[in-house]
Design an enzyme around this catalytic site. Structure first.
Site, PDB file in Angstrom:
ATOM      1  N   LYS A  18       0.804  -1.242   0.000  1.00 43.80           N
ATOM      2  CA  LYS A  18       0.000   0.000   0.000  1.00 43.80           C
ATOM      3  C   LYS A  18       0.831   1.283   0.000  1.00 43.80           C
ATOM      4  O   LYS A  18       0.336   2.357   0.359  1.00 43.80           O
ATOM      5  CB  LYS A  18      -0.989   0.028   1.190  1.00 43.80           C
ATOM      6  N   GLY A  45       2.358   2.314  -2.835  1.00 43.75           N
ATOM      7  CA  GLY A  45       2.449   2.827  -4.198  1.00 43.75           C
ATOM      8  C   GLY A  45       3.063   1.847  -5.180  1.00 43.75           C
ATOM      9  O   GLY A  45       3.589   2.255  -6.228  1.00 43.75           O
ATOM     10  N   THR A  46       2.951   0.563  -4.879  1.00 47.08           N
ATOM     11  CA  THR A  46       3.493  -0.481  -5.754  1.00 47.08           C
ATOM     12  C   THR A  46       2.946  -0.362  -7.181  1.00 47.08           C
ATOM     13  O   THR A  46       3.709  -0.427  -8.156  1.00 47.08           O
ATOM     14  CB  THR A  46       3.085  -1.869  -5.197  1.00 47.08           C
ATOM     15  N   THR A  47       1.632  -0.215  -7.277  1.00 49.44           N
ATOM     16  CA  THR A  47       0.972  -0.159  -8.590  1.00 49.44           C
ATOM     17  C   THR A  47       1.533   1.008  -9.400  1.00 49.44           C
ATOM     18  O   THR A  47       1.826   0.885 -10.599  1.00 49.44           O
ATOM     19  CB  THR A  47      -0.555   0.028  -8.391  1.00 49.44           C
ATOM     20  N   HIS A  86       7.358  -7.372  -1.906  1.00 47.31           N
ATOM     21  CA  HIS A  86       7.033  -6.715  -0.637  1.00 47.31           C
ATOM     22  C   HIS A  86       7.961  -7.225   0.467  1.00 47.31           C
ATOM     23  O   HIS A  86       7.821  -6.823   1.626  1.00 47.31           O
ATOM     24  CB  HIS A  86       5.594  -7.046  -0.209  1.00 47.31           C
ATOM     25  N   SER A 133      -5.019   2.906   3.927  1.00 42.22           N
ATOM     26  CA  SER A 133      -5.129   2.264   2.614  1.00 42.22           C
ATOM     27  C   SER A 133      -5.270   0.746   2.767  1.00 42.22           C
ATOM     28  O   SER A 133      -6.117   0.114   2.131  1.00 42.22           O
ATOM     29  CB  SER A 133      -3.887   2.609   1.783  1.00 42.22           C
TER      30      SER A 133
HETATM   31  N1  LIG Z   1      -0.938   5.965 -10.144  1.00 43.19           N
HETATM   32  C1  LIG Z   1      -1.040   6.143  -8.830  1.00 43.19           C
HETATM   33  N2  LIG Z   1      -0.580   7.272  -8.257  1.00 43.19           N
HETATM   34  C2  LIG Z   1      -0.690   7.462  -6.932  1.00 43.19           C
HETATM   35  N3  LIG Z   1      -1.254   6.572  -6.075  1.00 43.19           N
HETATM   36  C3  LIG Z   1      -1.704   5.428  -6.607  1.00 43.19           C
HETATM   37  C4  LIG Z   1      -1.621   5.147  -7.989  1.00 43.19           C
HETATM   38  N4  LIG Z   1      -2.155   3.931  -8.211  1.00 43.19           N
HETATM   39  C5  LIG Z   1      -2.569   3.470  -7.036  1.00 43.19           C
HETATM   40  N5  LIG Z   1      -2.301   4.355  -6.054  1.00 43.19           N
HETATM   41  C6  LIG Z   1      -2.599   4.247  -4.630  1.00 43.19           C
HETATM   42  O1  LIG Z   1      -1.632   3.394  -4.016  1.00 43.19           O
HETATM   43  C7  LIG Z   1      -2.274   2.640  -2.972  1.00 43.19           C
HETATM   44  C8  LIG Z   1      -2.182   1.173  -3.306  1.00 43.19           C
HETATM   45  O2  LIG Z   1      -0.890   0.771  -2.957  1.00 43.19           O
HETATM   46  P1  LIG Z   1      -0.115  -0.408  -3.681  1.00 43.19           P
HETATM   47  O3  LIG Z   1      -0.194  -0.237  -5.137  1.00 43.19           O
HETATM   48  O4  LIG Z   1       1.218  -0.467  -3.054  1.00 43.19           O
HETATM   49  O5  LIG Z   1      -0.978  -1.690  -3.273  1.00 43.19           O
HETATM   50  S1  LIG Z   1      -0.419  -3.196  -3.214  1.00 43.19           S
HETATM   51  O6  LIG Z   1       0.397  -3.296  -1.992  1.00 43.19           O
HETATM   52  O7  LIG Z   1       0.327  -3.498  -4.413  1.00 43.19           O
HETATM   53  O8  LIG Z   1      -1.638  -4.031  -3.082  1.00 43.19           O
HETATM   54  C9  LIG Z   1      -3.708   3.121  -2.915  1.00 43.19           C
HETATM   55  O9  LIG Z   1      -3.696   4.206  -1.997  1.00 43.19           O
HETATM   56  P2  LIG Z   1      -5.003   4.744  -1.271  1.00 43.19           P
HETATM   57  O10 LIG Z   1      -5.800   5.456  -2.316  1.00 43.19           O
HETATM   58  O11 LIG Z   1      -4.519   5.677  -0.201  1.00 43.19           O
HETATM   59  O12 LIG Z   1      -5.721   3.561  -0.706  1.00 43.19           O
HETATM   60  C10 LIG Z   1      -3.919   3.563  -4.334  1.00 43.19           C
HETATM   61  O13 LIG Z   1      -5.007   4.409  -4.513  1.00 43.19           O
END
Ligand SMILES: Nc1ncnc2c1ncn2[C@@H]1O[C@H](COP(=O)(O)OS(=O)(=O)O)[C@@H](OP(=O)(O)O)[C@H]1O
Length: 320
Positions: free
Chosen positions: A65, A67-69, A130, A160
């Protein structure tokens, strides 16, 4: 990441051969100092035993959570921009979920999906994980593999994570106050979060050429600057011409929260990326905001987590 199952506060000590599973709390086991679900432990053990790193591998490392995506989308787009311009109408991000463009080391669970899948990838590989530094197979460090580490304010991470785990399935509902107690004790997927952060912070301070240490909030504030840093670290720096043509801004735009969230592959359907647990593709895109914790945590919760994190990180130079 593994989703949370129903919790109890029961704590007990177990022995599991020589696997170093030391403690169980609720549905979590403490494996080599890291809280994981038992299926995830099996996967991590397989990775530790059998994964063969290559010297030119780069690992995108995040606590869940953080910012992996986003990081997967950015790193893929930056390193593939000569084949796929960020503005092209057939860019892979328009038809594939960012999570599927960079493979995870330990997911889907390796007892279900062979590690050999990673061996088929051409070098130089981008791989995501992770896993905390203490769990990574020693070959990753021994071969000098490079690491991009992205972290985030733990309060936003908690919020998140709580929303995500409550979204992915009916059996995964945990009241926020219970989840908060566990998180504050370090019990969450791949936790404690402060150990995760500190492990890579120390690696960064010891070998800054090999580690790019990023913070979600800084990237949100200055995406262009950070995408340039990322490209340089990934050995694909933007040329002056690209900068003048606005290519960096194109990458930032394509990988932005609003853009990615609006793409049908990310806003509909579900996919099993773990093993036996389909999740909505949209569950990786919630608010994408800095400071959303203020809408969910009480002042008391906020102060408690601030105090814990401050104490755990004291003297390291790392702050949130
Ligand atoms: N492009 C982009 N830019 C900024 N933020 C983004 C983006 N894509 C996903 N998110 C936000 O990142 C949070 C998800 O975290 P992860 O991607 O690390 O999730 S995971 O661990 O892989 O399941 C989750 O944060 P929260 O919105 O606070 O829940 C997502 O909304």
């Amino acid at each position: 990441m593994a989703a949370a199952q129903s919790e109890s506060n029961h704590t007990s000590i177990v022995e599991e051969g020589e696997s170093h599973v030391a403690e169980v709390r609720g549905g979590w086991v403490l494996y080599q100092g890291c809280w994981l679900r038992s299926h995830n432990v099996q996967s991590v053990m397989l990775v530790q035993e059998r994964f063969k790193a290559r010297p030119d591998d780069t690992f995108l490392v995040t606590f869940p959570k953080c910012g992996t995506t986003w990081l997967k989308a950015l790193a893929f787009t930056v390193t593939n921009r000569f084949r796929h311009a960020a503005t092209s109408e057939d860019h892979p991000l328009l038809t594939q979920h960012p999570q599927d463009l960079v493979s995870f080391l330990e997911m889907p669970y390796r007892q279900l999906h062979p590690l050999a899948d990673l061996e088929k990838l051409a070098s130089p590989r981008l791989l995501a994980t992770h896993m905390p530094i203490t769990l990574l197979p020693p070959c990753v460090s021994n071969l000098g593999c490079r690491v991009v580490y992205l972290c985030r304010n733990p309060k936003d991470v908690f919020v998140s994570l709580w929303h995500f785990t409550n979204k992915v399935g009916a059996d995964y509902t945990t009241p926020m106050d219970q989840a908060f107690e566990l998180f504050s004790d370090g019990v969450s997927p791949y936790g404690p979060i402060w150990e995760h952060n500190l492990g890579f912070w120390k690696k960064y301070t010891a070998e800054s050429d090999n580690v790019l240490f990023l913070k979600y909030d800084d990237m949100m504030a200055e995406p262009v600057k950070h995408v340039k840093m990322l490209a340089k670290f990934l050995c694909a720096p933007f040329t002056e011409q690209e900068v003048s043509y606005g290519v960096v801004e194109d990458v930032v735009h394509l990988c932005s929260f609003d853009k990615l969230k609006s793409i049908p592959i990310n806003s509909s359907g579900e996919t099993d990326r773990i093993g036996g647990l389909p999740m909505a593709n949209s569950s990786y895109f919630r608010t994408g905001k800095v400071g959303d914790w203020a809408n969910h945590l009480t002042e008391e919760m906020s102060k408690k987590l601030d105090d814990i994190v401050e104490e755990k990180l004291r003297g390291s130079g790392l702050t949130f």
